[in-house]
Motif scaffolding. Structure first.
Motif, PDB file in Angstrom:
ATOM      1  N   MET A   1       0.842  -1.219   0.000  1.00  0.00           N
ATOM      2  CA  MET A   1       0.000   0.000   0.000  1.00  0.00           C
ATOM      3  C   MET A   1       0.867   1.255   0.000  1.00  0.00           C
ATOM      4  SD  MET A   1      -3.428  -0.064   0.269  1.00  0.00           S
ATOM      5  CE  MET A   1      -4.270   0.681   1.647  1.00  0.00           C
ATOM      6  N   LYS A   2       0.852   1.912  -1.105  1.00  0.00           N
ATOM      7  CA  LYS A   2       1.644   3.134  -1.221  1.00  0.00           C
ATOM      8  C   LYS A   2       1.068   4.252  -0.336  1.00  0.00           C
ATOM      9  CE  LYS A   2       4.478   4.259  -5.174  1.00  0.00           C
ATOM     10  NZ  LYS A   2       4.504   4.739  -6.538  1.00  0.00           N
ATOM     11  N   LEU A   3      -0.272   4.324  -0.312  1.00  0.00           N
ATOM     12  CA  LEU A   3      -0.966   5.397   0.407  1.00  0.00           C
ATOM     13  C   LEU A   3      -0.558   5.420   1.877  1.00  0.00           C
ATOM     14  CD1 LEU A   3      -3.274   7.569   0.061  1.00  0.00           C
ATOM     15  CD2 LEU A   3      -4.770   5.854   1.085  1.00  0.00           C
ATOM     16  N   LYS A   4      -0.434   4.202   2.449  1.00  0.00           N
ATOM     17  CA  LYS A   4      -0.096   4.089   3.863  1.00  0.00           C
ATOM     18  C   LYS A   4       1.257   4.714   4.167  1.00  0.00           C
ATOM     19  CE  LYS A   4      -2.368   0.451   6.394  1.00  0.00           C
ATOM     20  NZ  LYS A   4      -2.363  -0.995   6.636  1.00  0.00           N
ATOM     21  N   LEU A   5       2.169   4.616   3.202  1.00  0.00           N
ATOM     22  CA  LEU A   5       3.500   5.173   3.390  1.00  0.00           C
ATOM     23  C   LEU A   5       3.496   6.687   3.234  1.00  0.00           C
ATOM     24  CD1 LEU A   5       5.654   2.565   1.463  1.00  0.00           C
ATOM     25  CD2 LEU A   5       5.637   2.990   3.911  1.00  0.00           C
ATOM     26  N   ILE A   6       2.694   7.165   2.290  1.00  0.00           N
ATOM     27  CA  ILE A   6       2.695   8.601   1.970  1.00  0.00           C
ATOM     28  C   ILE A   6       1.878   9.401   2.979  1.00  0.00           C
ATOM     29  CG2 ILE A   6       2.045  10.322   0.228  1.00  0.00           C
ATOM     30  CD1 ILE A   6       2.584   8.124  -1.870  1.00  0.00           C
ATOM     31  N   LEU A  11       0.370  14.316   6.159  1.00  0.00           N
ATOM     32  CA  LEU A  11      -0.136  14.918   7.401  1.00  0.00           C
ATOM     33  C   LEU A  11       0.933  15.798   8.046  1.00  0.00           C
ATOM     34  CD1 LEU A  11      -2.146  11.987   9.014  1.00  0.00           C
ATOM     35  CD2 LEU A  11      -3.050  14.107   8.043  1.00  0.00           C
ATOM     36  N   PHE A  12       2.178  15.289   8.032  1.00  0.00           N
ATOM     37  CA  PHE A  12       3.300  16.029   8.599  1.00  0.00           C
ATOM     38  C   PHE A  12       3.453  17.380   7.902  1.00  0.00           C
ATOM     39  CE2 PHE A  12       7.862  17.054   8.179  1.00  0.00           C
ATOM     40  CZ  PHE A  12       8.181  17.264   9.511  1.00  0.00           C
ATOM     41  N   VAL A  13       3.387  17.356   6.571  1.00  0.00           N
ATOM     42  CA  VAL A  13       3.543  18.598   5.799  1.00  0.00           C
ATOM     43  C   VAL A  13       2.416  19.580   6.126  1.00  0.00           C
ATOM     44  CG1 VAL A  13       3.487  19.585   3.478  1.00  0.00           C
ATOM     45  CG2 VAL A  13       4.887  17.575   3.940  1.00  0.00           C
ATOM     46  N   ILE A  14       1.176  19.051   6.247  1.00  0.00           N
ATOM     47  CA  ILE A  14       0.039  19.930   6.563  1.00  0.00           C
ATOM     48  C   ILE A  14       0.238  20.593   7.925  1.00  0.00           C
ATOM     49  CG2 ILE A  14      -2.439  19.969   7.109  1.00  0.00           C
ATOM     50  CD1 ILE A  14      -2.774  17.762   4.955  1.00  0.00           C
ATOM     51  N   VAL A  15       0.612  19.782   8.922  1.00  0.00           N
ATOM     52  CA  VAL A  15       0.826  20.329  10.266  1.00  0.00           C
ATOM     53  C   VAL A  15       1.953  21.361  10.252  1.00  0.00           C
ATOM     54  CG1 VAL A  15       1.573  19.753  12.615  1.00  0.00           C
ATOM     55  CG2 VAL A  15      -0.120  18.336  11.461  1.00  0.00           C
ATOM     56  N   MET A  16       3.048  21.034   9.542  1.00  0.00           N
ATOM     57  CA  MET A  16       4.171  21.975   9.435  1.00  0.00           C
ATOM     58  C   MET A  16       3.705  23.291   8.803  1.00  0.00           C
ATOM     59  SD  MET A  16       6.863  20.898  10.783  1.00  0.00           S
ATOM     60  CE  MET A  16       8.236  21.788  10.092  1.00  0.00           C
ATOM     61  N   GLY A  17       2.831  23.173   7.818  1.00  0.00           N
ATOM     62  CA  GLY A  17       2.300  24.371   7.149  1.00  0.00           C
ATOM     63  C   GLY A  17       1.600  25.280   8.143  1.00  0.00           C
ATOM     64  N   PHE A  18       0.735  24.681   8.978  1.00  0.00           N
ATOM     65  CA  PHE A  18       0.019  25.472   9.989  1.00  0.00           C
ATOM     66  C   PHE A  18       0.986  26.100  10.982  1.00  0.00           C
ATOM     67  CE2 PHE A  18      -3.854  23.187   8.683  1.00  0.00           C
ATOM     68  CZ  PHE A  18      -4.753  24.238   8.724  1.00  0.00           C
ATOM     69  N   LEU A  19       1.969  25.297  11.425  1.00  0.00           N
ATOM     70  CA  LEU A  19       2.916  25.817  12.415  1.00  0.00           C
ATOM     71  C   LEU A  19       3.768  26.936  11.832  1.00  0.00           C
ATOM     72  CD1 LEU A  19       4.090  22.508  14.141  1.00  0.00           C
ATOM     73  CD2 LEU A  19       2.482  24.212  15.010  1.00  0.00           C
ATOM     74  N   ALA A  20       4.183  26.771  10.572  1.00  0.00           N
ATOM     75  CA  ALA A  20       5.002  27.799   9.919  1.00  0.00           C
ATOM     76  C   ALA A  20       4.215  29.104   9.820  1.00  0.00           C
ATOM     77  CB  ALA A  20       5.432  27.330   8.536  1.00  0.00           C
ATOM     78  N   LYS A  21       2.947  28.991   9.451  1.00  0.00           N
ATOM     79  CA  LYS A  21       2.082  30.176   9.366  1.00  0.00           C
ATOM     80  C   LYS A  21       1.973  30.832  10.748  1.00  0.00           C
ATOM     81  CE  LYS A  21      -1.493  32.714   7.778  1.00  0.00           C
ATOM     82  NZ  LYS A  21      -1.131  34.029   7.325  1.00  0.00           N
ATOM     83  N   GLY A  22       1.810  29.975  11.772  1.00  0.00           N
ATOM     84  CA  GLY A  22       1.669  30.475  13.138  1.00  0.00           C
ATOM     85  C   GLY A  22       2.884  31.256  13.607  1.00  0.00           C
TER      86      GLY A  22
END
Lengths: 174, 143
Positions: A1-6, A11-22
């Motif tokens: 399952m490729k999806l499971k790896l990606i 999710l990490f990138v999304i969270v980082m995006g929010f934190l960077a904006k913050g």
């Protein structure tokens, strides 16, 4: 399952995006609910001549800046040279001496130069409350119909002047 | 100014502040109690992690006086809160109202719980559908 790896990475990138904006937000800045609303009206005595009155009603039809300041406010002194420069370029700058005595406010203007066309006085701080002032200096841009279009919290920076205030004044004058 | 003078000045100042608030409480204890309850729900805009009730900032004192005036005029707590929100925004309230801006704040945790719950159910069902996954049985078989 490729999806499971990606998926964790996504999710990490999304969270980082929010934190960077913050990181680049100013948590102390309270967005004013007054932007786009009519500026509170007031009539107050003029600093240079207490027998005269300044009234917001007289400003109808003009675009103007209201700079809330005080002699006891250190950040206002930092801002002062830029205000003087703005005045030299004929910007319609008006002052509001917030919770200040006439003597002390006048002394500051005498010592550092007067950047204002006129300064109204708000010794009790009541006008300040109506404008939602919580930390001087604060600057409001009010359009021809008397609506607040912009609020600068804290000293006006050269960047804010160049990128926000001047373009907005130009657009409102049309 | 010597240190002793500074301390003296500070204590005199502190004492006069206490006298002022004590006098106000004596004047109208009911109103002061109401003010205390209401201002504990409101944020001081100067020191933003302090309530309006606890803050010593000059603006907080002005706002408390403003609230006193409004209370004497017979305004309800809701009307006074609305008065402050009109000027300073929802930020002054320690309990954010439910509206479009705060929907994620209010419902976000439930959405996360739902996502977690769904994921859990999916994983459990997958395990149930795999007959040879019972670890204990497979070990027993080998023995």
């Amino acid at each position: 399952m490729k999806l499971k790896l990606i998926l964790p990475f996504v999710l990490f990138v999304i969270v980082m995006g929010f934190l960077a904006k913050g990181l680049f937000l100013d948590p102390r800045e309270v967005p004013s609910p007054l932007i786009g609303k009519p500026a509170p009206t007031f009539t107050a005595s003029v600093l240079s001549d207490a027998s005269k009155n300044f009234s917001t009603a007289d400003m109808k039809g003009k675009v103007w800046l209201l700079n809330v300041w005080a002699s006891w406010c250190a950040a206002c002194r930092e801002e002062h040279p830029l205000l003087l420069e703005m005045r030299q370029h004929d910007l319609p700058l008006y002052g509001l001496a917030y919770k200040d005595t006439d003597t002390e406010a006048n002394a500051v203007l005498k010592q550092m130069g007067n950047p204002y066309i006129e300064t109204a006085t708000d010794a009790s701080g009541k006008i300040g409350i109506d404008y939602g002032v919580y930390g001087v200096p604060e600057t409001y841009i009010i359009d021809k119909t008397g609506v607040i279009r912009y609020k600068q919290i804290g000293p006006i920076t050269p960047a804010a002047l160049r990128d926000k205030i001047l373009p907005l004044l130009k657009a409102l004058e049309k | 100014m010597t240190r002793v003078t500074k301390i003296c000045l500070a204590s005199v100042l502190w004492f006069s502040i206490s006298i002022a608030s004590a006098a106000q409480i004596a004047e109208d204890p009911q109103l002061e109690a109401r003010l205390k309850a209401l201002s504990a729900e409101l944020r001081c805009l100067v020191c933003q992690n302090t309530t309006l009730a606890d803050s010593d900032a000059a603006l907080a004192e002005d706002l408390r006086n403003e609230i006193r005036t409004l209370m004497r005029e017979g305004k309800s707590d809701e009307e006074i809160t609305a008065y402050l929100v009109e000027r300073y925004g929802d930020f002054v309230r320690y309990r954010p109202p439910v509206n479009a801006n705060t929907a994620l704040l209010w419902f976000g945790p439930f959405i996360m719980l739902l996502i977690g719950g769904i994921t859990l159910v999916i994983i459990l069902r997958k395990r149930a559908n795999q007959p040879n996954m019972k670890a204990s049985e497979s070990i027993e078989d080998e023995q």
